[in-house]
Every structure is written in structure tokens, then in C-alpha cells.
Motif scaffolding. Structure first.
Motif, PDB file in Angstrom:
ATOM      1  N   ILE A 129      29.427  11.370  24.473  1.00 18.90           N
ATOM      2  CA  ILE A 129      30.485  10.956  23.539  1.00 18.90           C
ATOM      3  C   ILE A 129      31.814  11.620  23.908  1.00 18.90           C
ATOM      4  O   ILE A 129      32.867  10.979  23.876  1.00 18.90           O
ATOM      5  N   LYS A 130      31.755  12.895  24.309  1.00 25.40           N
ATOM      6  CA  LYS A 130      32.989  13.586  24.715  1.00 25.40           C
ATOM      7  C   LYS A 130      33.586  12.919  25.956  1.00 25.40           C
ATOM      8  O   LYS A 130      34.805  12.791  26.079  1.00 25.40           O
ATOM      9  N   VAL A 158      22.380  12.903  17.327  1.00 23.23           N
ATOM     10  CA  VAL A 158      23.673  13.255  17.956  1.00 23.23           C
ATOM     11  C   VAL A 158      23.596  14.695  18.480  1.00 23.23           C
ATOM     12  O   VAL A 158      24.384  15.563  18.116  1.00 23.23           O
ATOM     13  N   HIS A 159      22.604  14.933  19.342  1.00 22.59           N
ATOM     14  CA  HIS A 159      22.360  16.287  19.850  1.00 22.59           C
ATOM     15  C   HIS A 159      23.262  16.585  21.046  1.00 22.59           C
ATOM     16  O   HIS A 159      24.122  15.769  21.405  1.00 22.59           O
ATOM     17  N   ILE A 160      23.054  17.740  21.665  1.00 19.79           N
ATOM     18  CA  ILE A 160      23.985  18.191  22.705  1.00 19.79           C
ATOM     19  C   ILE A 160      24.033  17.225  23.900  1.00 19.79           C
ATOM     20  O   ILE A 160      25.067  17.085  24.544  1.00 19.79           O
ATOM     21  N   GLY A 161      22.915  16.537  24.189  1.00 18.34           N
ATOM     22  CA  GLY A 161      22.926  15.538  25.263  1.00 18.34           C
ATOM     23  C   GLY A 161      23.789  14.344  24.907  1.00 18.34           C
ATOM     24  O   GLY A 161      24.581  13.867  25.731  1.00 18.34           O
ATOM     25  N   HIS A 162      23.654  13.864  23.670  1.00 17.67           N
ATOM     26  CA  HIS A 162      24.511  12.768  23.192  1.00 17.67           C
ATOM     27  C   HIS A 162      25.983  13.198  23.173  1.00 17.67           C
ATOM     28  O   HIS A 162      26.871  12.419  23.527  1.00 17.67           O
ATOM     29  N   GLN A 163      26.214  14.415  22.713  1.00 16.77           N
ATOM     30  CA  GLN A 163      27.595  14.900  22.559  1.00 16.77           C
ATOM     31  C   GLN A 163      28.333  14.902  23.888  1.00 16.77           C
ATOM     32  O   GLN A 163      29.524  14.592  23.953  1.00 16.77           O
ATOM     33  N   LYS A 203      40.539   2.229  23.235  1.00 17.12           N
ATOM     34  CA  LYS A 203      39.963   2.624  21.956  1.00 17.12           C
ATOM     35  C   LYS A 203      38.500   3.015  22.175  1.00 17.12           C
ATOM     36  O   LYS A 203      37.714   2.232  22.716  1.00 17.12           O
ATOM     37  N   SER A 204      38.126   4.237  21.775  1.00 21.23           N
ATOM     38  CA  SER A 204      36.749   4.702  22.009  1.00 21.23           C
ATOM     39  C   SER A 204      35.827   4.239  20.886  1.00 21.23           C
ATOM     40  O   SER A 204      36.077   4.492  19.708  1.00 21.23           O
ATOM     41  N   ILE A 205      34.743   3.556  21.277  1.00 24.46           N
ATOM     42  CA  ILE A 205      33.820   2.962  20.313  1.00 24.46           C
ATOM     43  C   ILE A 205      32.375   3.313  20.680  1.00 24.46           C
ATOM     44  O   ILE A 205      31.972   3.190  21.839  1.00 24.46           O
ATOM     45  N   VAL A 206      31.608   3.747  19.689  1.00 31.46           N
ATOM     46  CA  VAL A 206      30.155   3.840  19.826  1.00 31.46           C
ATOM     47  C   VAL A 206      29.565   2.627  19.108  1.00 31.46           C
ATOM     48  O   VAL A 206      29.856   2.394  17.933  1.00 31.46           O
ATOM     49  N   GLN A 244      26.467   8.723  10.899  1.00 29.10           N
ATOM     50  CA  GLN A 244      27.906   8.464  10.795  1.00 29.10           C
ATOM     51  C   GLN A 244      28.674   9.760  10.553  1.00 29.10           C
ATOM     52  O   GLN A 244      29.714  10.012  11.168  1.00 29.10           O
ATOM     53  N   GLU A 245      28.149  10.609   9.675  1.00 27.95           N
ATOM     54  CA  GLU A 245      28.827  11.876   9.348  1.00 27.95           C
ATOM     55  C   GLU A 245      28.960  12.760  10.584  1.00 27.95           C
ATOM     56  O   GLU A 245      30.025  13.327  10.850  1.00 27.95           O
ATOM     57  N   VAL A 246      27.882  12.892  11.358  1.00 26.90           N
ATOM     58  CA  VAL A 246      27.926  13.761  12.538  1.00 26.90           C
ATOM     59  C   VAL A 246      28.837  13.173  13.613  1.00 26.90           C
ATOM     60  O   VAL A 246      29.639  13.881  14.215  1.00 26.90           O
ATOM     61  N   LEU A 247      28.747  11.866  13.845  1.00 29.16           N
ATOM     62  CA  LEU A 247      29.580  11.234  14.867  1.00 29.16           C
ATOM     63  C   LEU A 247      31.071  11.358  14.562  1.00 29.16           C
ATOM     64  O   LEU A 247      31.902  11.371  15.470  1.00 29.16           O
ATOM     65  N   SER A 248      31.403  11.461  13.281  1.00 33.84           N
ATOM     66  CA  SER A 248      32.818  11.522  12.891  1.00 33.84           C
ATOM     67  C   SER A 248      33.514  12.790  13.374  1.00 33.84           C
ATOM     68  O   SER A 248      34.732  12.896  13.323  1.00 33.84           O
ATOM     69  N   GLN A 249      32.736  13.762  13.853  1.00 32.65           N
ATOM     70  CA  GLN A 249      33.315  15.065  14.242  1.00 32.65           C
ATOM     71  C   GLN A 249      33.790  15.120  15.697  1.00 32.65           C
ATOM     72  O   GLN A 249      34.277  16.147  16.139  1.00 32.65           O
ATOM     73  N   PHE A 250      33.635  14.018  16.451  1.00 31.19           N
ATOM     74  CA  PHE A 250      33.878  14.110  17.892  1.00 31.19           C
ATOM     75  C   PHE A 250      35.093  13.327  18.382  1.00 31.19           C
ATOM     76  O   PHE A 250      35.240  13.100  19.578  1.00 31.19           O
ATOM     77  N   GLY A 251      35.965  12.930  17.465  1.00 28.55           N
ATOM     78  CA  GLY A 251      37.214  12.304  17.878  1.00 28.55           C
ATOM     79  C   GLY A 251      37.104  10.841  18.267  1.00 28.55           C
ATOM     80  O   GLY A 251      38.027  10.297  18.888  1.00 28.55           O
ATOM     81  N   LEU A 252      35.989  10.202  17.921  1.00 31.91           N
ATOM     82  CA  LEU A 252      35.828   8.768  18.188  1.00 31.91           C
ATOM     83  C   LEU A 252      36.850   7.958  17.401  1.00 31.91           C
ATOM     84  O   LEU A 252      37.179   8.313  16.270  1.00 31.91           O
TER      85      LEU A 252
END
Length: 309
Positions: A32-33, A24-29, A45-48, A75-83
Motif C-alpha cells: 500500500i505504501k 492489513v498487516h506489515i506485508g500488505h502495508q 489517484k491511489s485506489i485499493v 476500512q478503518e485500518v486502511l484509512s491510516q496509510f494515505g490512500l
């Protein structure tokens, strides 16, 4: 963020992106944003949608794959982006054999209620990965969803970042890896009993047992680290290696925390890796090793004093 690992049908229309998102690096982020923002604008509804085990673990079991994250860490890192939701689909040989149409209809449409999909221009799917983004757009017209293409440049950024992060960690260059991740690389594991060598050197350590054999461990050496223990950040230094001065033959991960006198056995810790101080060396005597550890501590404390949260 809700996590879903079972086949429950989405009632709300959704916007989806699909991928491994290892690190979940800056390119992925960036992707996701974009997903989250578009979802809010379109009231979707936003889903990965991600897969575990990694497809290569199933289809090429002899391939020694190393990932930046365990599935729990991802899962822990992805949880920080408002998904709104992370859907973890179990990857099996049966799943790999789904036709492109069955995959789209059964999973993206029937299960996830997809109305908009953000996907890379080079995305392939279905049995033998024979379908591509043009096929997905055709399915979209059939099943009532739109497809938004992630540009070649953005996909290239993702691929380059992933490669550079892995190589940097294998080279011990955690600062470069962290700059591509956008946060400190970390390992997670339970504290287990070790040989007690650290205690005899006046540097008692917590021995970290990383259960996931596929987790990428950085190059052997001494690192500056931090960890949240009882909701408080504690800094320390970590050794990854085989303790050659004591003729060790198995890699261990040991952390000496500064200003902490606490029994950590059986605690699960997240160790964030900030800097590399040096490689692992074999010392001619225990006294020389002790002297080096004192120097390591001084160097670590200097680094920590300049570290910005």
C-alpha cells in the motif's frame, strides 16, 4: 480517504492494487505504501479495490471462513496509510461470472480509470479465475494502462504473515500476531447486558457483542487490553470463554476496565489486545476465582507499566 461502495466513475486517472487485504498487516502495508508513493510520483489517484463479502462466503457458503477484520475494521485500518480511495466491490455470483475482459474493461478501465496497476505475480481474475498477470498486461496494451508486478518474495511474505497471524491468535499468542500486524489485534462490538457475574466478584465487566460471525476471536483466556473511551485510553483485562466456574455453555467476551466507573451499555468499543495472561480455568470455588482475578490484575498492571504506546 474516501470510501466508495457504488458504481461511480472516476474522473481522475488512477493507480490501483487489488485484494482482500484482510488484517492489513506489515506485508500488505508495504504494498500500500508503494501504491501511495507511486501514485504521488505519477500524479495518479491511489485506489485499493477490495471485495465484500469474501469470495468464499459467496462461492463456498458451507466453508466456515474466519477473517481478521470486519469490512468496517478493514476500512478503518486502511484509512491510516494515505490512500485516496478505498473501493469496496460487492462480490456476487454474477460478479464471479464476469469474463476477464468484461472485468478489466467495465471495472478497472471504465469505472476506476486505471492507468497503472500494482498486482501480485500470481494474480488470477475473471470467470473461474482463468486469466493471469500476463493476460492483464495484454489488456493493458489494449486499454492504455501499465502493470507493475509484485515479486514472489513479497507475495510469499503476505501469505506467510496472514497464516501466522491467524494461527497465533488461535493459539492465544497475540504478541506474535501483533508483531506481524504492526499494531495490536482488535475486536469491535457493542456493550450489552450480561449475567452480572463480574459485579458479584468485584470485577464488573463490559460484555462485548461482536455481530460479525466471521470475525476471528482469539483463543479462550485472559488478556490485557486497552480501549479508547471518550477520547481517552483505558486499560483493562478481558476474558474470552464460557465461565466454566459458573457452568457457562456459551462463549462470551467480557472486559473489566481499570480506573473506570462509567455506564458503557450500548457503546460500541474497539478493544485492542496486548498480551495473554493465562488460559481459562474452572475453579473449585468462587473465592479461588476471586483470588486468581486479583493476581491477574496485578500481572496486567505490571504488563501495562512496561507497555509503550
Amino acid at each position: 480517504m474516501k470510501t466508495n461502495t457504488i458504481n461511480t466513475k472516476q474522473k481522475s486517472p488512477s493507480i490501483i492494487t487489488i485484494g482482500t487485504f484482510d488484517g492489513v498487516h506489515i506485508g500488505h502495508q508495504k504494498i500500500i505504501k508503494r501504491l501511495v508513493e507511486t501514485g504521488r510520483n505519477k500524479d495518479l489517484k491511489s485506489i485499493v479495490l477490495t471485495f465484500f463479502p469474501h469470495p468464499r462466503m459467496v462461492l463456498q457458503p458451507d466453508f466456515d471462513i474466519k477473517l481478521l477484520h470486519s469490512i468496517d475494521e478493514r476500512q478503518e485500518v486502511l484509512s491510516q496509510f494515505g490512500l485516496d480511495e478505498l473501493v469496496i466491490k460487492k462480490f456476487t455470483k454474477d460478479f464471479a461470472n464476469l469474463s476477464a475482459q468484461d472485468y478489466v474493461k467495465n471495472i478497472l478501465v471504465d469505472e476506476l480509470n486505471a492507468k497503472h496497476i500494482i498486482i501480485g505475480y500470481d494474480h488470477h481474475f475473471g470467470k473461474n479465475r482463468t486469466a493471469n498477470i500476463d493476460d492483464l498486461k495484454i489488456f493493458g496494451k489494449q486499454y492504455g494502462f501499465t502493470v507493475e508486478e509484485i515479486s514472489a518474495q513479497d507475495i510469499e511474505d503476505v501469505a506467510v504473515s496472514s497464516t501466522k497471524i491467524r494461527q497465533s491468535l488461535l493459539d492465544g499468542d497475540v504478541e506474535t500476531a501483533n508483531s506481524f500486524l504492526g499494531y495490536p489485534y482488535f475486536i469491535s462490538g457493542k456493550v450489552i447486558k450480561g449475567k452480572g457475574i463480574g459485579k458479584t466478584l468485584n470485577f464488573p465487566t463490559a460484555n462485548i457483542d461482536v455481530k460479525e460471525t466471521y470475525k476471528l476471536i482469539p483463543k479462550d483466556g485472559v488478556y490485557v487490553v486497552k480501549s479508547s473511551i471518550d477520547n481517552k485510553y483505558v486499560f483493562g483485562m478481558m476474558n474470552i470463554g464460557k465461565n466454566p466456574t459458573f457452568k457457562g455453555d456459551k462463549q462470551s467476551i467480557e472486559v473489566h476496565f481499570f480506573d473506570l466507573d462509567q455506564n458503557l451499555y450500548d457503546k460500541t468499543l474497539k478493544i485492542e489486545i496486548l498480551y495473554r495472561l493465562r488460559g481459562e480455568h474452572k475453579f473449585e470455588s468462587v473465592d479461588l476465582l476471586k483470588e486468581q482475578l486479583q493476581n491477574d490484575k496485578l500481572n496486567a498492571l505490571k504488563r501495562i507499566s512496561n507497555y509503550n504506546e
